[in-house]
Scaffold this motif. Sequence first.
Motif, PDB file in Angstrom:
ATOM      1  N   THR A 177       0.835  -1.196   0.000  1.00  9.44           N
ATOM      2  CA  THR A 177       0.000   0.000   0.000  1.00  9.44           C
ATOM      3  C   THR A 177       0.870   1.247   0.000  1.00  9.44           C
ATOM      4  N   PRO A 178       0.560   2.257  -0.833  1.00 10.08           N
ATOM      5  CA  PRO A 178       1.324   3.502  -0.824  1.00 10.08           C
ATOM      6  C   PRO A 178       1.344   4.105   0.582  1.00 10.08           C
ATOM      7  N   PRO A 179       2.480   4.676   1.004  1.00  7.90           N
ATOM      8  CA  PRO A 179       2.628   5.211   2.370  1.00  7.90           C
ATOM      9  C   PRO A 179       1.502   6.138   2.809  1.00  7.90           C
ATOM     10  N   GLU A 180       1.055   6.983   1.893  1.00  5.87           N
ATOM     11  CA  GLU A 180       0.028   7.955   2.262  1.00  5.87           C
ATOM     12  C   GLU A 180      -1.345   7.305   2.497  1.00  5.87           C
ATOM     13  N   GLN A 181      -1.498   6.040   2.095  1.00  2.00           N
ATOM     14  CA  GLN A 181      -2.772   5.345   2.259  1.00  2.00           C
ATOM     15  C   GLN A 181      -2.735   4.275   3.352  1.00  2.00           C
ATOM     16  N   LYS A 182      -1.560   4.069   3.943  1.00  2.00           N
ATOM     17  CA  LYS A 182      -1.394   2.948   4.877  1.00  2.00           C
ATOM     18  C   LYS A 182      -2.273   3.058   6.119  1.00  2.00           C
ATOM     19  N   GLU A 183      -2.339   4.224   6.703  1.00  2.00           N
ATOM     20  CA  GLU A 183      -3.135   4.375   7.928  1.00  2.00           C
ATOM     21  C   GLU A 183      -4.598   4.067   7.661  1.00  2.00           C
ATOM     22  N   LYS A 184      -5.122   4.583   6.570  1.00  2.00           N
ATOM     23  CA  LYS A 184      -6.509   4.333   6.206  1.00  2.00           C
ATOM     24  C   LYS A 184      -6.737   2.860   5.908  1.00  2.00           C
ATOM     25  N   GLN A 185      -5.784   2.247   5.225  1.00  2.00           N
ATOM     26  CA  GLN A 185      -5.908   0.838   4.872  1.00  2.00           C
ATOM     27  C   GLN A 185      -5.849  -0.052   6.116  1.00  2.00           C
ATOM     28  N   ALA A 186      -5.010   0.330   7.065  1.00  2.00           N
ATOM     29  CA  ALA A 186      -4.902  -0.431   8.307  1.00  2.00           C
ATOM     30  C   ALA A 186      -6.236  -0.439   9.056  1.00  2.00           C
ATOM     31  N   VAL A 187      -6.872   0.709   9.125  1.00  2.00           N
ATOM     32  CA  VAL A 187      -8.173   0.818   9.795  1.00  2.00           C
ATOM     33  C   VAL A 187      -9.203  -0.067   9.096  1.00  2.00           C
ATOM     34  N   LYS A 188      -9.169  -0.071   7.781  1.00  2.00           N
ATOM     35  CA  LYS A 188     -10.106  -0.876   6.991  1.00  2.00           C
ATOM     36  C   LYS A 188      -9.886  -2.369   7.226  1.00  2.00           C
ATOM     37  N   ILE A 189      -8.626  -2.779   7.217  1.00  2.00           N
ATOM     38  CA  ILE A 189      -8.296  -4.194   7.409  1.00  2.00           C
ATOM     39  C   ILE A 189      -8.708  -4.667   8.804  1.00  2.00           C
ATOM     40  N   ILE A 190      -8.323  -3.905   9.822  1.00  2.00           N
ATOM     41  CA  ILE A 190      -8.646  -4.290  11.192  1.00  2.00           C
ATOM     42  C   ILE A 190     -10.153  -4.300  11.403  1.00  2.00           C
TER      43      ILE A 190
ATOM     44  N   TYR B 203      -4.649 -28.089  10.846  1.00  2.00           N
ATOM     45  CA  TYR B 203      -4.283 -27.056   9.874  1.00  2.00           C
ATOM     46  C   TYR B 203      -4.987 -25.747  10.214  1.00  2.00           C
ATOM     47  N   ALA B 204      -6.261 -25.823  10.599  1.00  2.00           N
ATOM     48  CA  ALA B 204      -7.039 -24.615  10.898  1.00  2.00           C
ATOM     49  C   ALA B 204      -6.471 -23.862  12.095  1.00  2.00           C
ATOM     50  N   ASP B 205      -6.052 -24.595  13.124  1.00  2.00           N
ATOM     51  CA  ASP B 205      -5.478 -23.952  14.315  1.00  2.00           C
ATOM     52  C   ASP B 205      -4.185 -23.216  13.986  1.00  2.00           C
ATOM     53  N   VAL B 206      -3.345 -23.864  13.194  1.00  2.00           N
ATOM     54  CA  VAL B 206      -2.057 -23.263  12.830  1.00  2.00           C
ATOM     55  C   VAL B 206      -2.278 -21.984  12.033  1.00  2.00           C
ATOM     56  N   GLN B 207      -3.208 -22.041  11.091  1.00  2.00           N
ATOM     57  CA  GLN B 207      -3.477 -20.862  10.263  1.00  2.00           C
ATOM     58  C   GLN B 207      -4.070 -19.723  11.082  1.00  2.00           C
ATOM     59  N   LEU B 208      -4.989 -20.054  11.991  1.00  2.00           N
ATOM     60  CA  LEU B 208      -5.598 -19.000  12.806  1.00  2.00           C
ATOM     61  C   LEU B 208      -4.555 -18.340  13.701  1.00  2.00           C
ATOM     62  N   LEU B 209      -3.664 -19.138  14.290  1.00  5.92           N
ATOM     63  CA  LEU B 209      -2.624 -18.548  15.122  1.00  5.92           C
ATOM     64  C   LEU B 209      -1.740 -17.609  14.308  1.00  5.92           C
ATOM     65  N   GLU B 210      -1.362 -18.038  13.116  1.00  8.62           N
ATOM     66  CA  GLU B 210      -0.552 -17.174  12.243  1.00  8.62           C
ATOM     67  C   GLU B 210      -1.291 -15.882  11.934  1.00  8.62           C
ATOM     68  N   ALA B 211      -2.595 -15.997  11.655  1.00  9.07           N
ATOM     69  CA  ALA B 211      -3.401 -14.811  11.338  1.00  9.07           C
ATOM     70  C   ALA B 211      -3.479 -13.862  12.533  1.00  9.07           C
ATOM     71  N   ILE B 212      -3.580 -14.415  13.736  1.00  8.69           N
ATOM     72  CA  ILE B 212      -3.619 -13.581  14.943  1.00  8.69           C
ATOM     73  C   ILE B 212      -2.323 -12.796  15.093  1.00  8.69           C
ATOM     74  N   PHE B 213      -1.198 -13.485  14.972  1.00  7.20           N
ATOM     75  CA  PHE B 213       0.089 -12.801  15.105  1.00  7.20           C
ATOM     76  C   PHE B 213       0.246 -11.708  14.046  1.00  7.20           C
ATOM     77  N   ALA B 214      -0.137 -12.009  12.821  1.00  8.14           N
ATOM     78  CA  ALA B 214       0.006 -11.038  11.733  1.00  8.14           C
ATOM     79  C   ALA B 214      -0.889  -9.824  11.960  1.00  8.14           C
ATOM     80  N   THR B 215      -2.086 -10.057  12.466  1.00  8.67           N
ATOM     81  CA  THR B 215      -3.020  -8.956  12.728  1.00  8.67           C
ATOM     82  C   THR B 215      -2.527  -8.098  13.887  1.00  8.67           C
ATOM     83  N   GLU B 216      -1.946  -8.728  14.888  1.00  3.61           N
ATOM     84  CA  GLU B 216      -1.417  -7.973  16.031  1.00  3.61           C
ATOM     85  C   GLU B 216      -0.261  -7.072  15.631  1.00  3.61           C
ATOM     86  N   GLU B 217       0.417  -7.398  14.558  1.00  2.00           N
ATOM     87  CA  GLU B 217       1.498  -6.524  14.086  1.00  2.00           C
ATOM     88  C   GLU B 217       0.942  -5.206  13.554  1.00  2.00           C
TER      89      GLU B 217
END
Length: 223
Positions: free
Chosen positions: A112-125, A155-169
């Motif tokens: 995402t272009p730097p000037e759009q990152k904050e807005k995109q982060a809000v949308k994703i979260i 497989y589902a547990d592993v993926q969800l944990l990865e998604a949690i860590f990535a979202t927390e970043e």
Amino acid sequence: MSEKPKLTYFNGRGRMESIRWLLAAAGVEFEEEFVDTKEQYEKLCKDGSLLFDQLPLVEMDGMKLVQTRAILNYIAGKYNLHGKNLKDRARIDMYVEGTMDIFQMILMYPFTPPEQKEKQAVKIIGKITERYFPVYEKDLKKHGQDFLVGNSVSYADVQLLEAIFATEEIKPDVLEQFPQLQGFKARISNIPTIKKFLQPGSQKKPPADATYVATVLKILKIE
């Protein structure tokens, strides 16, 4: 002794990271070859290693596996991470499709272009906390089990944990309103093979930086 799986991808997370997580969760050691130049990528295409001229590529069991879901499904099946029966597998696959939606949003975030990152982060979260996390939260509370499906890690547990860590970043306190997911994160993180993968020095990749983004764009000729 069979050879270690060989993973070929850019030196970063991307679509390969979930594959790394799943192999690590299964306790499988793997080797990596990083694609750093357009010439490396073109050679893989020309020699027929990439069925659709797309990475990631995983070489294991005498096969050259491509397409992320196909690779993940093969690994999950091989290492008993896809449930005990067809019904379990269907439930696991439904949960996984949800986390795949999350990953698709997070995967594109570094581009995402730097000037759009904050807005995109809000949308994703917003989308993750309103559409996806509530489903996992509700189901974990409803069945009262340690895992999403059955009585063992999948497989589902592993993926969800990865998604949690990535979202927390993106938003460190994202689990504040999800107590079931907080407990789930603690439990799954303590599974020995996963705990090892979460330690410094493992093959877990850091968040995408400017160098990674520039490399991918250059190799794939994306403007």
